[in-house]
Design a protein around this motif. Structure first.
Motif, mmCIF file in Angstrom:
data_model
loop_
_atom_site.group_PDB
_atom_site.id
_atom_site.type_symbol
_atom_site.label_atom_id
_atom_site.label_comp_id
_atom_site.label_asym_id
_atom_site.label_seq_id
_atom_site.Cartn_x
_atom_site.Cartn_y
_atom_site.Cartn_z
ATOM 1 N N ALA A 240 0.637 -1.179 -0.014
ATOM 2 C CA ALA A 240 0.176 -0.326 0.079
ATOM 3 C C ALA A 240 1.335 1.603 0.332
ATOM 4 N N LYS A 241 2.205 1.680 1.026
ATOM 5 C CA LYS A 241 3.250 2.308 0.601
ATOM 6 C C LYS A 241 3.497 2.769 -0.943
ATOM 7 N N LEU A 242 4.066 1.548 -1.822
ATOM 8 C CA LEU A 242 4.272 1.614 -2.636
ATOM 9 C C LEU A 242 3.231 2.061 -3.441
ATOM 10 N N ARG A 243 2.422 1.898 -3.631
ATOM 11 C CA ARG A 243 1.476 2.299 -4.352
ATOM 12 C C ARG A 243 1.115 3.872 -3.864
ATOM 13 N N SER A 244 0.631 4.157 -2.373
ATOM 14 C CA SER A 244 1.174 5.991 -2.891
ATOM 15 C C SER A 244 2.482 6.968 -3.498
ATOM 16 N N GLU A 245 3.468 5.804 -3.710
ATOM 17 C CA GLU A 245 3.790 6.628 -3.790
ATOM 18 C C GLU A 245 4.660 6.081 -5.617
ATOM 19 N N TRP A 246 4.219 5.491 -6.034
ATOM 20 C CA TRP A 246 4.386 5.091 -7.927
ATOM 21 C C TRP A 246 2.966 5.416 -8.008
ATOM 22 N N THR A 247 3.597 6.257 -8.809
ATOM 23 C CA THR A 247 2.747 6.619 -10.126
ATOM 24 C C THR A 247 2.272 5.879 -11.063
ATOM 25 N N GLY A 248 2.836 4.956 -11.098
ATOM 26 C CA GLY A 248 3.006 3.925 -12.799
ATOM 27 C C GLY A 248 1.675 3.136 -12.131
ATOM 28 N N LYS A 249 2.083 1.735 -13.457
ATOM 29 C CA LYS A 249 1.232 1.024 -13.006
ATOM 30 C C LYS A 249 2.311 -0.204 -12.035
ATOM 31 N N LEU A 250 1.199 -0.605 -11.067
ATOM 32 C CA LEU A 250 1.222 -1.850 -10.152
ATOM 33 C C LEU A 250 1.244 -3.460 -10.761
ATOM 34 N N VAL A 251 1.824 -4.339 -10.538
ATOM 35 C CA VAL A 251 1.414 -5.090 -10.322
ATOM 36 C C VAL A 251 1.727 -6.302 -9.411
ATOM 37 N N ILE A 252 1.670 -7.048 -9.014
ATOM 38 C CA ILE A 252 1.269 -7.831 -7.694
ATOM 39 C C ILE A 252 1.546 -9.922 -8.737
ATOM 40 N N LYS A 253 2.783 -9.746 -8.236
ATOM 41 C CA LYS A 253 2.804 -11.595 -8.523
ATOM 42 C C LYS A 253 3.437 -12.474 -7.721
ATOM 43 N N GLY A 254 2.492 -13.869 -7.793
ATOM 44 C CA GLY A 254 2.572 -15.263 -6.673
ATOM 45 C C GLY A 254 0.964 -15.177 -5.886
ATOM 46 N N ILE A 255 0.438 -14.257 -6.452
ATOM 47 C CA ILE A 255 -0.652 -14.898 -6.266
ATOM 48 C C ILE A 255 -2.091 -15.983 -6.840
ATOM 49 N N MET A 256 -2.043 -17.020 -5.846
ATOM 50 C CA MET A 256 -2.287 -18.503 -6.187
ATOM 51 C C MET A 256 -4.163 -18.412 -5.591
ATOM 52 N N ASP A 257 -3.985 -16.974 -4.632
ATOM 53 C CA ASP A 257 -5.636 -17.115 -4.259
ATOM 54 C C ASP A 257 -6.388 -16.258 -4.569
ATOM 55 N N ALA A 258 -7.633 -16.391 -4.284
ATOM 56 C CA ALA A 258 -8.506 -15.352 -4.218
ATOM 57 C C ALA A 258 -8.763 -14.502 -3.265
ATOM 58 N N ALA A 264 -5.730 -7.012 -3.121
ATOM 59 C CA ALA A 264 -3.869 -7.321 -4.222
ATOM 60 C C ALA A 264 -5.505 -6.088 -5.164
ATOM 61 N N VAL A 265 -6.135 -6.093 -5.375
ATOM 62 C CA VAL A 265 -7.053 -5.113 -5.934
ATOM 63 C C VAL A 265 -8.185 -4.107 -5.100
ATOM 64 N N ASP A 266 -7.703 -4.428 -3.701
ATOM 65 C CA ASP A 266 -8.488 -3.229 -3.241
ATOM 66 C C ASP A 266 -6.927 -2.640 -2.847
ATOM 67 N N GLU A 267 -5.932 -2.755 -3.079
ATOM 68 C CA GLU A 267 -4.976 -2.537 -2.430
ATOM 69 C C GLU A 267 -4.352 -1.445 -2.857
ATOM 70 N N GLY A 268 -4.674 -1.204 -4.415
ATOM 71 C CA GLY A 268 -5.090 -0.650 -6.032
ATOM 72 C C GLY A 268 -3.657 -1.041 -6.666
ATOM 73 N N ALA A 269 -4.177 -2.285 -7.063
ATOM 74 C CA ALA A 269 -3.292 -3.194 -8.126
ATOM 75 C C ALA A 269 -3.949 -2.837 -9.494
ATOM 76 N N ASP A 270 -2.968 -2.889 -10.626
ATOM 77 C CA ASP A 270 -3.773 -2.992 -11.746
ATOM 78 C C ASP A 270 -3.295 -3.907 -12.619
ATOM 79 N N GLY A 271 -2.811 -4.919 -12.113
ATOM 80 C CA GLY A 271 -2.517 -6.488 -12.443
ATOM 81 C C GLY A 271 -2.611 -7.095 -11.641
ATOM 82 N N VAL A 272 -3.385 -8.501 -11.380
ATOM 83 C CA VAL A 272 -2.400 -9.392 -10.812
ATOM 84 C C VAL A 272 -2.262 -10.428 -11.434
#
Length: 395
Positions: A240-258, A264-272
């Motif tokens: 969440a802190k990175l999301r607040s500081e990074w103005t570009g797109k943010l993807v989180i890798k290693g998601i294996m659970d709904a 991840a989306v609630d925290e501002g991920a543009d891609g899962v």
């Protein structure tokens, strides 16, 4: 194996074995513990049967799509892979240039053997940068700033590296940092003079994405650097802190659970990014294709979804997209090609994937990537709940 006989990604896997010492090919092909998850990734994709359609006009098939607003010539990107230098001195820049020519995107690994800046020169507009939350927040901040300075617009957060498992093939070969291979492996390396010559005269094998006092981190310094900087306490708060500081797109890798996908989306991920590291980190978890439908449902259109793990054919790309992935990613196939023939071989690997994807689209009667949906599956062979029998330990 001569290049003209290369007609599949499997051919490149077999060819790479001829070019690499066994300790290196085992590192490339191996997975964690019993390698159950690694094998399941491919097997579960293969088990999905496609529904052939007839008398459909497929004279104009387009494999074009987009990810996060970036146009792609096919729905396939390159997964982040560490230490490509040990396969071929062309390393990350060679794969990145091939990705550019193929109209794809290269994701540079946080554990790469060469610097982000070097790869940015090879693929300035087709590059995403993977980052890790290191123990020292300053290390993470410096790397984010480097990515920003290099013109990177999309960061890929490694969300599943707090824990790790044994890769027993590597342990048998003494592939620690620094490596301590048994005598037999020295003799085996001597029977691969091409690889040995490139290793001795080509690009130095460094942990080159990071430095000490302005010089690339040497291989024999990696263990101590990792011990000092590995972070086993990273949390969603850091994301969440990175999301607040990074103005570009943010993807989180290693998601294996709904549940994690929704968070991840609630925290501002543009891609899962649905990934189990190709079975290299955690064994006895499901194949990525098996968890994809539940993750797509949890995301509910609020972000894009990507998938890697077991992508070996163009048909696999079609299956992933049909189940809701915006794009698929592959790692090992491009490393096999790199080891077998450098940059030209990686270019050919992309061509093979594209041709197979077009073939699959023609047979299922779909002329655009956006038209791929679950109607392409034979219904009694469509994805279902994962059964225990799906994850046997056969070799």
């Amino acid at each position: 194996m001569r290049d003209k006989w290369i007609v599949s990604l499997e051919d490149y896997r077999l060819a790479s074995r001829k070019h690499l010492p066994k300790m290196i090919s085992d590192y490339l092909e191996g997975g964690a513990l019993d390698e159950t998850t690694m094998r399941a990734n491919e097997r579960q994709l293969k088990s999905l049967m496609l529904r052939q359609r007839s008398l459909v006009d497929v004279s104009a098939i387009s494999t074009a799509t987009s990810v996060l607003g970036h146009s792609l010539d096919l729905p396939l990107m390159v997964s982040p892979m560490g230490m490509l230098t040990i396969f071929h001195p062309g390393s990350d820049p060679a794969v990145a240039r091939a990705a550019v020519k193929a109209g794809s995107i290269f994701i540079h690994s946080a554990w790469a053997g060469c610097s982000l800046e070097e790869v940015a020169k090879a693929a300035p507009n087709n590059l995403w940068a993977q980052i890790a939350f290191w123990k020292d927040p300053e290390e993470t901040r410096k790397y984010v700033n480097r990515a920003r300075s290099a013109g990177v617009e999309t960061l890929v957060v490694a969300g599943d590296v707090g824990s790790s498992s044994k890769r027993e093939r590597d342990l048998h070969h003494g592939l620690s940092m620094p490596p301590r291979p048994p005598v037999a492996d020295y003799f085996d390396a001597a029977t691969h003079p091409g690889w040995l010559w490139r290793w001795l005269t080509g690009r130095k094998m460094t942990y080159g994405n990071y430095d000490i006092d302005g010089r690339p981190l040497r291989m024999n310094e990696m263990n101590s650097w990792m011990a000092e900087n590995k972070n086993t306490s990273a949390t969603w708060e850091q994301f969440a802190k990175l999301r607040s500081e990074w103005t570009g797109k943010l993807v989180i890798k290693g998601i294996m659970d709904a549940e994690d996908a929704a968070r991840a989306v609630d925290e501002g991920a543009d891609g899962v990014f649905v990934s189990n590291h190709g079975g290299r980190q955690f064994d006895s978890q499901p194949a990525t294709i098996d968890v994809l439908p539940s993750i797509v449902k949890a995301v509910d259109g609020r972000s894009e979804v990507y998938l890697d793990g077991g992508i070996r054919r163009g048909h696999d790309i079609a299956k992933a997209v049909a189940l809701g992935a915006r794009a698929a990613l592959a790692g090992r196939p491009f490393a096999y090609a790199l080891a077998s023939g450098g940059e030209p071989a990686v270019e050919r690997a992309f061509t093979i994937f594209r041709d197979e994807l077009k073939g699959a689209m023609g047979f299922v009667g779909k002329t655009s990537v956006d038209a791929l949906d679950d109607s392409i599956f034979v219904k009694n062979r469509a994805p279902a709940l994962v059964s225990a029998s799906a994850y046997g330990n056969e070799r």
